[in-house]
Design a protein around this motif. Structure first.
Motif, mmCIF file in Angstrom:
data_model
loop_
_atom_site.group_PDB
_atom_site.id
_atom_site.type_symbol
_atom_site.label_atom_id
_atom_site.label_comp_id
_atom_site.label_asym_id
_atom_site.label_seq_id
_atom_site.Cartn_x
_atom_site.Cartn_y
_atom_site.Cartn_z
ATOM 1 N N MET A 1 0.840 -1.162 0.000
ATOM 2 C CA MET A 1 0.000 0.000 0.000
ATOM 3 C C MET A 1 0.893 1.235 0.000
ATOM 4 N N LYS A 2 0.523 2.181 -0.814
ATOM 5 C CA LYS A 2 1.256 3.437 -0.876
ATOM 6 C C LYS A 2 0.333 4.546 -0.378
ATOM 7 N N LEU A 3 0.795 5.246 0.651
ATOM 8 C CA LEU A 3 0.012 6.346 1.201
ATOM 9 C C LEU A 3 0.298 7.631 0.438
ATOM 10 N N ASN A 4 -0.719 8.482 0.328
ATOM 11 C CA ASN A 4 -0.458 9.774 -0.296
ATOM 12 C C ASN A 4 0.319 10.651 0.683
ATOM 13 N N LYS A 5 0.884 11.743 0.170
ATOM 14 C CA LYS A 5 1.732 12.608 0.991
ATOM 15 C C LYS A 5 0.987 13.166 2.200
ATOM 16 N N LEU A 76 -5.073 4.038 11.343
ATOM 17 C CA LEU A 76 -6.147 4.118 10.355
ATOM 18 C C LEU A 76 -6.986 5.380 10.556
ATOM 19 N N ASP A 77 -7.228 5.766 11.798
ATOM 20 C CA ASP A 77 -7.989 6.994 12.063
ATOM 21 C C ASP A 77 -7.322 8.198 11.399
ATOM 22 N N LEU A 81 -8.405 10.355 7.433
ATOM 23 C CA LEU A 81 -8.691 11.784 7.336
ATOM 24 C C LEU A 81 -8.233 12.351 5.996
ATOM 25 N N PHE A 82 -7.309 11.645 5.336
ATOM 26 C CA PHE A 82 -6.689 12.165 4.127
ATOM 27 C C PHE A 82 -6.930 11.319 2.880
ATOM 28 N N GLU A 83 -7.399 10.113 3.062
ATOM 29 C CA GLU A 83 -7.686 9.286 1.886
ATOM 30 C C GLU A 83 -8.642 8.171 2.251
ATOM 31 N N LYS A 84 -9.306 7.687 1.232
ATOM 32 C CA LYS A 84 -10.221 6.567 1.417
ATOM 33 C C LYS A 84 -9.488 5.315 0.947
ATOM 34 N N LEU A 85 -9.311 4.392 1.865
ATOM 35 C CA LEU A 85 -8.603 3.160 1.517
ATOM 36 C C LEU A 85 -9.605 2.162 0.966
#
Length: 144
Positions: A1-5, A76-77, A81-85
């Motif tokens: 999984m790659k998280l956005n900035k 996860l909380d 807040l910044f992306e929908k997984l």
């Protein structure tokens, strides 16, 4: 999984602030420590303040401090807040229906992986992540 900035910067900031809830840090302090954009971090901090995880402190010596519950807030909380997984298997169709059995199976597998990832992130509290960080620091110091 790659998280956005945004998610990654939020994790840096929240964990940094939660590590010592009595102190307050500026966006510049956090950005310099992690080598990230102060401008982008400022946007992230506004979202964290709006969510109630972080409190903005105005005035001389102002900055931000952690305002959430370190024992209940999970990774996860913060990420959500910044992306929908969610799973999204972007498969070229090449004229084949999306209901093709192989495509359906691959979608099912990626959804299961994403569900497991979310479940794990939802079990790791900020407190747990910070304890692991301290243990790594101590182990690295002993290894020197």
């Amino acid at each position: 999984m790659k998280l956005n900035k945004g998610s990654l910067f939020a994790l840096f900031a929240v964990l940094e602030l939660a590590g010592n809830a009595d102190r307050q840090l500026s966006t510049t302090d956090i950005a310099e420590k992690y080598g990230i954009s102060t401008h982008h971090l400022a946007k992230v901090m506004r979202n964290l303040v709006h969510s109630g995880l972080v409190q903005a402190v105005r005035g001389v010596g102002g900055g931000y401090r952690f305002a959430g519950n370190i024992r209940r807030t999970t990774l996860l909380d913060v990420i959500e807040l910044f992306e929908k997984l969610e799973s999204e298997l972007d498969m070229p169709n090449h004229g084949k229906p999306a209901g093709e059995p192989i495509v359906a199976e691959l979608r099912s597998i990626t959804e299961e992986i994403d569900d497991l990832t979310k479940a794990i992130l939802d079990t790791i509290t900020l407190e747990t992540a910070l304890k692991s960080t301290r243990l790594r620091r101590e182990a690295a110091a002993v290894g020197k």
